[in-house]
Write a protein that holds these residues in place. Sequence first.
Motif, PDB file in Angstrom:
ATOM      1  N   THR A  46       0.830  -1.196   0.000  1.00  0.00           N
ATOM      2  CA  THR A  46       0.000   0.000   0.000  1.00  0.00           C
ATOM      3  C   THR A  46       0.861   1.240   0.000  1.00  0.00           C
ATOM      4  O   THR A  46       2.013   1.229   0.427  1.00  0.00           O
ATOM      5  CB  THR A  46      -0.926   0.049   1.231  1.00  0.00           C
ATOM      6  OG1 THR A  46      -0.115   0.022   2.415  1.00  0.00           O
ATOM      7  CG2 THR A  46      -1.879  -1.140   1.243  1.00  0.00           C
ATOM      8  N   MET A  47       0.282   2.334  -0.493  1.00  0.00           N
ATOM      9  CA  MET A  47       0.956   3.618  -0.502  1.00  0.00           C
ATOM     10  C   MET A  47      -0.087   4.684  -0.795  1.00  0.00           C
ATOM     11  O   MET A  47      -1.032   4.452  -1.542  1.00  0.00           O
ATOM     12  CB  MET A  47       2.052   3.649  -1.583  1.00  0.00           C
ATOM     13  CG  MET A  47       2.758   4.990  -1.702  1.00  0.00           C
ATOM     14  SD  MET A  47       4.047   4.966  -2.964  1.00  0.00           S
ATOM     15  CE  MET A  47       3.065   4.747  -4.434  1.00  0.00           C
ATOM     16  N   ASP A  48       0.064   5.830  -0.199  1.00  0.00           N
ATOM     17  CA  ASP A  48      -0.785   6.974  -0.497  1.00  0.00           C
ATOM     18  C   ASP A  48       0.048   8.032  -1.190  1.00  0.00           C
ATOM     19  O   ASP A  48       1.213   8.241  -0.858  1.00  0.00           O
ATOM     20  CB  ASP A  48      -1.395   7.578   0.774  1.00  0.00           C
ATOM     21  CG  ASP A  48      -2.463   6.673   1.383  1.00  0.00           C
ATOM     22  OD1 ASP A  48      -2.981   5.834   0.622  1.00  0.00           O
ATOM     23  OD2 ASP A  48      -2.756   6.807   2.568  1.00  0.00           O
ATOM     24  N   VAL A  49      -0.555   8.693  -2.169  1.00  0.00           N
ATOM     25  CA  VAL A  49       0.093   9.807  -2.859  1.00  0.00           C
ATOM     26  C   VAL A  49      -0.770  11.040  -2.650  1.00  0.00           C
ATOM     27  O   VAL A  49      -1.974  11.002  -2.896  1.00  0.00           O
ATOM     28  CB  VAL A  49       0.258   9.522  -4.362  1.00  0.00           C
ATOM     29  CG1 VAL A  49       0.856  10.724  -5.060  1.00  0.00           C
ATOM     30  CG2 VAL A  49       1.153   8.312  -4.576  1.00  0.00           C
ATOM     31  N   ALA A  50      -0.169  12.107  -2.155  1.00  0.00           N
ATOM     32  CA  ALA A  50      -0.893  13.344  -1.915  1.00  0.00           C
ATOM     33  C   ALA A  50      -0.291  14.448  -2.759  1.00  0.00           C
ATOM     34  O   ALA A  50       0.886  14.419  -3.113  1.00  0.00           O
ATOM     35  CB  ALA A  50      -0.826  13.726  -0.431  1.00  0.00           C
ATOM     36  N   GLY A  65       1.176   0.328  -9.059  1.00  0.00           N
ATOM     37  CA  GLY A  65      -0.156  -0.154  -8.734  1.00  0.00           C
ATOM     38  C   GLY A  65      -1.206   0.661  -9.458  1.00  0.00           C
ATOM     39  O   GLY A  65      -0.910   1.355 -10.430  1.00  0.00           O
ATOM     40  N   ARG A  66      -2.417   0.567  -8.965  1.00  0.00           N
ATOM     41  CA  ARG A  66      -3.532   1.299  -9.560  1.00  0.00           C
ATOM     42  C   ARG A  66      -4.223   2.152  -8.505  1.00  0.00           C
ATOM     43  O   ARG A  66      -4.249   1.801  -7.333  1.00  0.00           O
ATOM     44  CB  ARG A  66      -4.539   0.337 -10.203  1.00  0.00           C
ATOM     45  CG  ARG A  66      -3.938  -0.422 -11.384  1.00  0.00           C
ATOM     46  CD  ARG A  66      -4.971  -1.178 -12.178  1.00  0.00           C
ATOM     47  NE  ARG A  66      -4.369  -1.815 -13.341  1.00  0.00           N
ATOM     48  CZ  ARG A  66      -4.196  -1.216 -14.516  1.00  0.00           C
ATOM     49  NH1 ARG A  66      -4.607   0.033 -14.681  1.00  0.00           N
ATOM     50  NH2 ARG A  66      -3.646  -1.860 -15.529  1.00  0.00           N
ATOM     51  N   ILE A  67      -4.745   3.283  -8.947  1.00  0.00           N
ATOM     52  CA  ILE A  67      -5.379   4.228  -8.042  1.00  0.00           C
ATOM     53  C   ILE A  67      -6.684   3.632  -7.524  1.00  0.00           C
ATOM     54  O   ILE A  67      -7.530   3.168  -8.291  1.00  0.00           O
ATOM     55  CB  ILE A  67      -5.646   5.570  -8.749  1.00  0.00           C
ATOM     56  CG1 ILE A  67      -4.313   6.260  -9.072  1.00  0.00           C
ATOM     57  CG2 ILE A  67      -6.520   6.471  -7.892  1.00  0.00           C
ATOM     58  CD1 ILE A  67      -4.465   7.585  -9.768  1.00  0.00           C
ATOM     59  N   GLY A  68      -6.821   3.609  -6.203  1.00  0.00           N
ATOM     60  CA  GLY A  68      -8.039   3.117  -5.574  1.00  0.00           C
ATOM     61  C   GLY A  68      -8.892   4.273  -5.084  1.00  0.00           C
ATOM     62  O   GLY A  68      -9.372   5.097  -5.859  1.00  0.00           O
ATOM     63  N   ALA A  69      -9.064   4.364  -3.771  1.00  0.00           N
ATOM     64  CA  ALA A  69      -9.894   5.418  -3.198  1.00  0.00           C
ATOM     65  C   ALA A  69      -9.218   6.785  -3.345  1.00  0.00           C
ATOM     66  O   ALA A  69      -8.012   6.919  -3.148  1.00  0.00           O
ATOM     67  CB  ALA A  69     -10.156   5.128  -1.727  1.00  0.00           C
ATOM     68  N   VAL A  70     -10.005   7.786  -3.715  1.00  0.00           N
ATOM     69  CA  VAL A  70      -9.509   9.156  -3.885  1.00  0.00           C
ATOM     70  C   VAL A  70     -10.342  10.078  -3.012  1.00  0.00           C
ATOM     71  O   VAL A  70     -11.568   9.997  -2.991  1.00  0.00           O
ATOM     72  CB  VAL A  70      -9.600   9.608  -5.355  1.00  0.00           C
ATOM     73  CG1 VAL A  70      -9.152  11.052  -5.498  1.00  0.00           C
ATOM     74  CG2 VAL A  70      -8.752   8.714  -6.248  1.00  0.00           C
ATOM     75  N   SER A  71      -9.677  10.950  -2.264  1.00  0.00           N
ATOM     76  CA  SER A  71     -10.378  11.947  -1.458  1.00  0.00           C
ATOM     77  C   SER A  71      -9.829  13.333  -1.782  1.00  0.00           C
ATOM     78  O   SER A  71      -8.641  13.479  -2.081  1.00  0.00           O
ATOM     79  CB  SER A  71     -10.222  11.647   0.037  1.00  0.00           C
ATOM     80  OG  SER A  71      -8.850  11.655   0.415  1.00  0.00           O
ATOM     81  N   ALA A  94      -6.530  20.009  -2.120  1.00  0.00           N
ATOM     82  CA  ALA A  94      -5.513  18.969  -2.287  1.00  0.00           C
ATOM     83  C   ALA A  94      -6.207  17.617  -2.358  1.00  0.00           C
ATOM     84  O   ALA A  94      -7.353  17.468  -1.949  1.00  0.00           O
ATOM     85  CB  ALA A  94      -4.506  18.982  -1.142  1.00  0.00           C
ATOM     86  N   PHE A  95      -5.516  16.639  -2.907  1.00  0.00           N
ATOM     87  CA  PHE A  95      -6.098  15.320  -3.037  1.00  0.00           C
ATOM     88  C   PHE A  95      -5.169  14.276  -2.430  1.00  0.00           C
ATOM     89  O   PHE A  95      -3.963  14.477  -2.312  1.00  0.00           O
ATOM     90  CB  PHE A  95      -6.355  14.971  -4.509  1.00  0.00           C
ATOM     91  CG  PHE A  95      -5.109  14.612  -5.276  1.00  0.00           C
ATOM     92  CD1 PHE A  95      -4.703  13.293  -5.401  1.00  0.00           C
ATOM     93  CD2 PHE A  95      -4.347  15.592  -5.875  1.00  0.00           C
ATOM     94  CE1 PHE A  95      -3.560  12.968  -6.098  1.00  0.00           C
ATOM     95  CE2 PHE A  95      -3.193  15.276  -6.583  1.00  0.00           C
ATOM     96  CZ  PHE A  95      -2.801  13.952  -6.694  1.00  0.00           C
ATOM     97  N   THR A  96      -5.763  13.167  -2.044  1.00  0.00           N
ATOM     98  CA  THR A  96      -5.012  12.006  -1.577  1.00  0.00           C
ATOM     99  C   THR A  96      -5.539  10.786  -2.308  1.00  0.00           C
ATOM    100  O   THR A  96      -6.749  10.547  -2.324  1.00  0.00           O
ATOM    101  CB  THR A  96      -5.160  11.804  -0.057  1.00  0.00           C
ATOM    102  OG1 THR A  96      -4.692  12.961   0.627  1.00  0.00           O
ATOM    103  CG2 THR A  96      -4.356  10.592   0.402  1.00  0.00           C
ATOM    104  N   ALA A  97      -4.643  10.025  -2.925  1.00  0.00           N
ATOM    105  CA  ALA A  97      -5.026   8.842  -3.682  1.00  0.00           C
ATOM    106  C   ALA A  97      -4.338   7.625  -3.103  1.00  0.00           C
ATOM    107  O   ALA A  97      -3.137   7.652  -2.831  1.00  0.00           O
ATOM    108  CB  ALA A  97      -4.652   9.005  -5.156  1.00  0.00           C
ATOM    109  N   GLU A  98      -5.113   6.566  -2.910  1.00  0.00           N
ATOM    110  CA  GLU A  98      -4.565   5.314  -2.425  1.00  0.00           C
ATOM    111  C   GLU A  98      -4.054   4.496  -3.608  1.00  0.00           C
ATOM    112  O   GLU A  98      -4.764   4.318  -4.606  1.00  0.00           O
ATOM    113  CB  GLU A  98      -5.635   4.521  -1.681  1.00  0.00           C
ATOM    114  CG  GLU A  98      -5.156   3.149  -1.201  1.00  0.00           C
ATOM    115  CD  GLU A  98      -6.288   2.301  -0.680  1.00  0.00           C
ATOM    116  OE1 GLU A  98      -6.002   1.251  -0.096  1.00  0.00           O
ATOM    117  OE2 GLU A  98      -7.459   2.673  -0.882  1.00  0.00           O
ATOM    118  N   LEU A  99      -2.836   4.024  -3.502  1.00  0.00           N
ATOM    119  CA  LEU A  99      -2.245   3.217  -4.565  1.00  0.00           C
ATOM    120  C   LEU A  99      -2.256   1.757  -4.137  1.00  0.00           C
ATOM    121  O   LEU A  99      -1.664   1.398  -3.117  1.00  0.00           O
ATOM    122  CB  LEU A  99      -0.812   3.665  -4.848  1.00  0.00           C
ATOM    123  CG  LEU A  99      -0.108   2.994  -6.033  1.00  0.00           C
ATOM    124  CD1 LEU A  99      -0.847   3.306  -7.323  1.00  0.00           C
ATOM    125  CD2 LEU A  99       1.335   3.454  -6.131  1.00  0.00           C
TER     126      LEU A  99
END
Length: 272
Positions: A62-66, A112-118, A123-128
């Motif tokens: 898992t990884m988050d990209v902001a 990976g692929r982008i999952g949940a996005v908030s 600003a945005f945070t995307a779960e990878l």
Amino acid sequence: MDMLSDELTTLALCWRVERRDGVTIGLTGHDRDLLIDGLLHRAAPGMAPSAIRRGLGLEADTMDVAGALASAAIGEADLLAGRWDGARVTLFAVDWTGGPQDFPDRVELGEGRIGAVSVKGGAFTAELQGASASLARPVVEETSPECRAELGDRRCRVAMAGRRVFARVVACTQRVMTVDAVLAPGAYAGGRLRWFGGANGGLEGWIAASSGMTLTLRAEPAFAVEVGTLVELIEGCDKSLATCAGRFGNAANFRGEPYLPGLDLLTRYPGA
């Protein structure tokens, strides 16, 4: 690698993002653009990855990209509309002191692929989700009275030729849309709508009901609909055995168990 063994490193984080519709962008945390593998990675200092968790076990990586929202690359409206859902992301680091097209060494950090996005506060945070995330999916299907196949896929095997139609939008008010084609009553309920052109171009939606020239969508289009926009309408199926046999003559490929007793069998009583 030599660039990691030096006392002073000159590393720049880079992202390559490939959307499902083929649009590909490159971003870098460096203060200037970098041309890597023929793709210009735009400087995006606001982009930052969280801690990356990778292991040899079976747990999902898992990884988050902001990052800050940029209208030229990733906009809030496109994120909320789902254009970036499922996009393939590759995160790596390069030595920015290399030539403008010469980055032979790179450190692969994640994929990976982008999952949940908030989205919050500009600003945005995307779960990878890494490749090992697929291990969390069920490997055996659960029984169901409805068909588990999708109309026209390799398990359903219904030929979709003649079950798709192109039309242009005549009017659209919230979820109700009128097109310039006459549709068979109920044939497109549960089907899909694909947008070709206009602000919604490249997006898909689901059809709740159809009759004549009128469609009712399950959800409002993400963006304003212009009159004359080209759409593709694909027939749907309610996934019942009666429809499969009567309308499509495809009962042999029905992927459900309509006569299998359910968990409520013991609670049934005469006359229920």
